[in-house]
Design a protein around this motif. Structure first.
Motif, PDB file in Angstrom:
ATOM      1  N   SER A  81       0.859  -1.184   0.000  1.00  0.00           N
ATOM      2  CA  SER A  81       0.000   0.000   0.000  1.00  0.00           C
ATOM      3  C   SER A  81       0.893   1.232   0.000  1.00  0.00           C
ATOM      4  O   SER A  81       2.065   1.169   0.371  1.00  0.00           O
ATOM      5  N   ARG A  82       0.329   2.348  -0.442  1.00  0.00           N
ATOM      6  CA  ARG A  82       1.179   3.533  -0.519  1.00  0.00           C
ATOM      7  C   ARG A  82       1.563   4.020   0.866  1.00  0.00           C
ATOM      8  O   ARG A  82       2.611   4.630   1.060  1.00  0.00           O
ATOM      9  N   ARG A 128       4.744   2.595   1.779  1.00  0.00           N
ATOM     10  CA  ARG A 128       5.843   3.323   1.138  1.00  0.00           C
ATOM     11  C   ARG A 128       6.161   4.600   1.914  1.00  0.00           C
ATOM     12  O   ARG A 128       7.305   4.970   2.085  1.00  0.00           O
ATOM     13  N   TYR A 129       5.103   5.279   2.378  1.00  0.00           N
ATOM     14  CA  TYR A 129       5.315   6.533   3.094  1.00  0.00           C
ATOM     15  C   TYR A 129       6.051   6.299   4.412  1.00  0.00           C
ATOM     16  O   TYR A 129       6.871   7.117   4.828  1.00  0.00           O
ATOM     17  N   PHE A 170       8.329   4.081   5.016  1.00  0.00           N
ATOM     18  CA  PHE A 170       9.748   3.972   4.680  1.00  0.00           C
ATOM     19  C   PHE A 170      10.327   5.346   4.315  1.00  0.00           C
ATOM     20  O   PHE A 170      11.430   5.691   4.734  1.00  0.00           O
ATOM     21  N   ALA A 171       9.575   6.100   3.536  1.00  0.00           N
ATOM     22  CA  ALA A 171      10.077   7.410   3.081  1.00  0.00           C
ATOM     23  C   ALA A 171      10.322   8.335   4.267  1.00  0.00           C
ATOM     24  O   ALA A 171      11.339   9.019   4.345  1.00  0.00           O
ATOM     25  N   VAL A 172       9.369   8.343   5.213  1.00  0.00           N
ATOM     26  CA  VAL A 172       9.520   9.218   6.382  1.00  0.00           C
ATOM     27  C   VAL A 172      10.719   8.758   7.229  1.00  0.00           C
ATOM     28  O   VAL A 172      11.492   9.568   7.732  1.00  0.00           O
ATOM     29  N   SER A 174      13.349   7.229   6.165  1.00  0.00           N
ATOM     30  CA  SER A 174      14.610   7.402   5.451  1.00  0.00           C
ATOM     31  C   SER A 174      15.054   8.848   5.440  1.00  0.00           C
ATOM     32  O   SER A 174      16.205   9.163   5.688  1.00  0.00           O
ATOM     33  N   ALA A 225      10.772  13.431   2.149  1.00  0.00           N
ATOM     34  CA  ALA A 225       9.396  12.942   2.065  1.00  0.00           C
ATOM     35  C   ALA A 225       8.431  14.122   2.041  1.00  0.00           C
ATOM     36  O   ALA A 225       7.520  14.195   1.223  1.00  0.00           O
ATOM     37  N   ARG A 226       8.679  15.087   2.927  1.00  0.00           N
ATOM     38  CA  ARG A 226       7.810  16.248   3.027  1.00  0.00           C
ATOM     39  C   ARG A 226       7.828  17.037   1.725  1.00  0.00           C
ATOM     40  O   ARG A 226       6.784  17.452   1.218  1.00  0.00           O
ATOM     41  N   GLY A 271       5.668  15.845  -1.009  1.00  0.00           N
ATOM     42  CA  GLY A 271       4.229  15.915  -0.818  1.00  0.00           C
ATOM     43  C   GLY A 271       3.662  14.874   0.128  1.00  0.00           C
ATOM     44  O   GLY A 271       2.448  14.759   0.257  1.00  0.00           O
ATOM     45  N   VAL A 272       4.525  14.110   0.799  1.00  0.00           N
ATOM     46  CA  VAL A 272       4.043  13.140   1.776  1.00  0.00           C
ATOM     47  C   VAL A 272       3.702  13.889   3.061  1.00  0.00           C
ATOM     48  O   VAL A 272       4.482  14.723   3.520  1.00  0.00           O
ATOM     49  N   ALA A 330      13.683   3.028   8.019  1.00  0.00           N
ATOM     50  CA  ALA A 330      13.665   2.747   6.575  1.00  0.00           C
ATOM     51  C   ALA A 330      14.095   1.332   6.187  1.00  0.00           C
ATOM     52  O   ALA A 330      14.145   1.030   5.011  1.00  0.00           O
TER      53      ALA A 330
END
Lengths: 324, 511
Positions: free
Chosen positions: A193-194, A197-198, A200-202, A204, A209-210, A213-214, A271
């Protein structure tokens, strides 16, 4: 110039297979432990003992999965043990008050989510470090539970409720089925799910990420709420198993959950993490614990062994990551 | 090549001087990071007791030179001679032992400790294994008073202004028996009075025979202080002059770089509607900025680092919202309060720092490319794996990102390919306005050319570009409209090539 910029394809392939190999290694370790224990004491492989082991490991495994969401965002949730204890109180009081079981479970899970939301609030709005806000909840939740019960133990007289923990389905303890019930959706969530992904992005790089647009706050709320819900769910299972509500239960489980997560290859820097890793990690700890009991190893030694194991596994994991 | 003969000049000039009065000689000193030459072979002598200024644009190799001299990075080739003897200078401690010290623009001391503790950090006065706190405080106060600083040795460093902290850093250097002291843009954060104190101090060091290397963008300081000045450009030493034999115009013309046309040819692209207009926009770090960006236009923002360009860009992208002024997007007033809002309007930002702001380096390339558009790559509640793969592979192919797979981590890529990943994630998203903040820093020439070609493609598709760069040739040759920032304000605005590049540089420096 182009050739120098290209990493050798072999190294890339090795990196891709790395998490699979690590999981295999952990499974191998788990199998090796089981074989050694079976040889050392035949009781280990009996149905009774295996069922018992699965029940012991299941609750920590579910906690570890919840913890993994948080650790992937480079956070930590120290409150999960306290949430378990607190949840046993909540559900015991609800059932005592005559609330239907399913509704009582739902309310308890929502309380867990609420506690997680509070952590999200503390981190994103008040700017507190995750360690601090969850440490505060760890101590105060136990206090609140004790105040609510006046320090006493609430017993649960609902037979149907408590019997669940001792039942088996297809020869496998119902508590272990709960692990499957939780981890399949958890896996789908994290890897497909997205929002996964978010997370992990946050974990990392929050800033990147910000700027992509996360919504970082929303992601953090989500991670801690999930951890809270999972812990409350474990509280419900524990209440079923022991038939009481008591705020001092599950003492130190947060550390077992974190240890399982870390043994399962989750990086405390964020991450890096999976669902299967912490599950295997939790059962490795459960087997060590169980085996030590069977072999009459002093329980003090169990703690030492667990500590050494964490150092050894994480050290080799880091070594592999660096060279890979 | 003109640069060849020019760079030969300083060595020829410094050669005979390399006798007793030279403390530090560089012979063909050289540093590269992979394919990028940060400092090309450089030969230069520093004389005992001189103030030697080094000027050059951002990215000219000044910081590389400092890092080599202070042992922070290891050289790739060439010799460093200290008093005529070759020294390895492989680590900072060795530099300190020789008496080489640097005072950096950003103070690198412990903010929680007292001034005295900072001055003696790493060199504590100890008796019987215990710290002699009182003695250190008295000694430190004596040093500060002696230098004429009005600073209390007992104060916590963090409670001082940045300027005072800078002075403490200098006092710390003076306590170590220094012979060679490097100042990296020391006056950037100083008040006029603090700067004057610093200059007095520098002259005193000089009188004591200490060699000073003074790096600054401010020409008036260079002419006030320095005995000699060296100019770096693109990693080359292009000239060394006695201060009496040169003037501002000559230094600026030496600093100017005109090498871009070899890899870039500007195309004429018709401009379309107005995309973005700001009217007297004010915010954190910038004031009264009025610019207009059309479709098909590159608007260049040039200035020194810290001139407010990046702050302005981040504000357009929803960070630190404006304090006053207006933003018009396609003719309508808008307020951009979050990154999401900016992205939804159709604004994309490739931020200044790839590592810190632009990329999730320990995650796969594919995830990075798709991060802004996951809300589109869905299949019910799940990620549509096929679309996800296709979207990532398309950018990897279109931008020729050199990787065997989208699953490889971004950290395995070279700087140029990492930059392509940053760009790729916004190409998939398909914005109308692209803000590129220093897109070619640490990028090799080939990738640079690819990035410039990409700009032209974007413009042809009807997008507008804001290009922020500290590299003058880049904005000068690429931008249709060029705005110069200085101290958070617009110092000048130009059409394509309608002012000489010297005067643009002069506006940014404030000559």
């Amino acid at each position: 110039m182009t050739t120098t910029e290209l990493a050798p394809p072999g190294a890339q392939a090795a990196k891709r297979n790395y998490s699979f190999l690590f999981a295999l290694t952990l499974l191998g370790l788990l199998a090796a432990l089981c074989i050694v224990l079976t040889i050392a004491n035949p009781i280990f492989m009996t149905d009774r003992n295996i069922s018992n082991l699965l029940r012991q490991g299941s609750m920590i495994a579910i906690l570890a999965v919840g913890q993994t969401f948080v650790i992937i965002t480079a956070g930590i949730d120290l409150s999960v043990g306290a949430i378990v204890g607190f949840s046993t109180v909540v559900i015991a009081l609800l059932i005592q008050a005559g609330v239907p079981t399913s509704l009582a479970i739902l309310i308890t899970l929502m309380v867990g989510a609420g506690i997680g939301m509070f952590h999200g609030f503390g981190i994103t709005r008040m700017g507190l470090p995750p360690f601090i806000i969850t440490l505060a909840t760890l101590t105060s939740l136990r206090g609140i539970g004790l105040v609510m019960t006046n320090g006493s133990t609430i017993s649960i007289n609902d037979k149907g409720f408590t019997e669940f923990a001792t039942q088996s389905f297809l020869g496998i303890p119902s508590l272990f089925w709960m692990v499957i019930l939780v981890s399949v959706p958890a896996y789908v969530f994290l890897d497909h799910s997205r929002w996964g992904r978010y997370l992990f992005a946050v974990g990392s790089n929050r800033e990147s990420a910000r700027l992509s647009g996360v919504s970082v706050p929303r992601t953090i709320y989500l991670a801690y709420s999930l951890s809270g819900v999972f812990a409350a769910f474990v509280g419900v299972l524990l209440a079923m198993r022991i038939g009481i509500g008591n705020a001092t239960q599950a003492d130190g489980w947060e550390l077992l959950a974190i240890a399982s997560t870390v043994i399962g290859g989750t990086s405390l820097f964020g991450a890096i993490g999976s669902i299967h890793g912490p599950l295997i990690g939790a059962f490795i700890l459960a087997v060590i614990n169980n085996g030590a009991n069977l072999l009459n190893v002093n329980s003090f030694w169990q703690r030492i062994i667990t500590g050494v194991l964490i150092i050894v596994i994480v050290f080799f994991d880091q070594l592999r990551r660096r060279s890979g | 090549m003109a640069t060849e003969t020019e760079s030969a000049r300083p060595s020829g000039k410094a050669g005979p001087a390399a006798g007793n009065d030279c403390i530090l000689d560089l012979h063909g000193l050289y540093k590269n990071y992979g394919p990028i030459e940060a400092l090309k072979p450089t030969t230069l002598s520093f004389r005992r007791g001189e103030i030697h200024a080094i000027v050059g644009e951002n990215g000219a190799g000044k910081s590389t030179l400092i890092k080599l001299l202070t042992g922070v990075v290891r050289r790739s080739g060439g010799d460093i001679r200290w008093n005529g003897k070759v020294v390895p200078l492989g680590n900072p401690l060795e530099a300190i032992a020789l008496g080489i010290n640097a005072v950096h623009q950003e103070v690198v001391l412990c903010k929680h400790l007292s001034v005295a503790e900072n001055i003696f950090l790493g060199d504590e006065k100890v008796r019987l294994g215990l710290l002699q706190k009182r003695r250190m405080k008295v000694l430190a106060q004596a040093i500060l008073d002696d230098l004429g600083f009005n600073i209390s040795a007992g104060a916590t460093l963090g409670s001082l202004t940045i300027g005072q902290q800078q002075l403490v850093a200098t006092a710390r250097a003076s306590e170590r028996g220094i012979r060679f002291l490097i100042f990296d843009e020391p006056t950037a954060y100083l008040t006029r009075q603090e700067a004057a104190q610093l200059f007095t101090l520098i002259r005193r060091f000089k009188a004591e025979g200490v060699t000073i290397v003074y790096i600054s963008h401010r020409m008036e300081e260079v002419f006030e202080l320095a005995d000699r000045v060296s100019v770096l450009r693109d990693g080359n030493l292009v000239g060394t002059r006695d201060i009496a034999d040169t003037n501002e115009a000559e230094l600026v013309s030496l600093m100017i770089n005109r090498t871009l046309d070899q890899i870039y040819h500007k195309e004429t692209i018709p401009q379309g509607e107005v995309l973005l207009e700001t009217r007297d926009l004010c915010g954190k770090g910038f004031e009264d900025i009025s610019i207009t960006v059309h479709a098909g236009e590159i608007v260049g923002l040039y200035g020194l680092i810290g001139a407010g360009r990046s702050e302005f860009a981040l504000s357009l992208f929803g960070r630190n919202p404006r304090t006053s002024g207006e933003i018009l997007w396609k003719g309508k007033p808008v307020s951009i309060t979050s990154e999401r809002r900016a992205i939804d309007l159709g604004i994309a930002l490739s931020p200044e720092s790839r590592r810190d702001q632009g990329l999730n380096v320990n995650l796969p390339i594919g995830l990075n490319i798709n991060l802004p558009i996951y809300d589109r790559l869905t299949w019910g509640p799940l990620v549509n794996a096929r679309e996800e793969a296709r979207s990532a592979d398309r950018q990897i192919a279109d931008l020729s990102i050199k990787t065997p797979t989208r699953r490889a981590l971004v950290s395995s890529l070279s700087g140029g390919n990492q930059q392509k990943v940053v760009i790729g994630k916004w190409l998939n998203h398909g914005a109308d306005l692209f803000i590129f903040d220093e897109p070619t820093v640490g990028v090799d020439v080939g990738t640079k050319a690819e990035i410039y070609r990409l700009f032209a493609d974007l413009l042809k598709r009807g997008a507008g570009i804001i290009l922020i760069s500290s590299y003058l040739p880049e904005v000068y040759e690429l931008a249709d409209t060029l705005h110069v920032f200085r101290g958070g304000k617009l110092a000048g605005s130009h059409g394509f090539r309608d002012a000489p590049d010297e005067s643009v540089l002069a506006e940014a420096i404030g000559v």
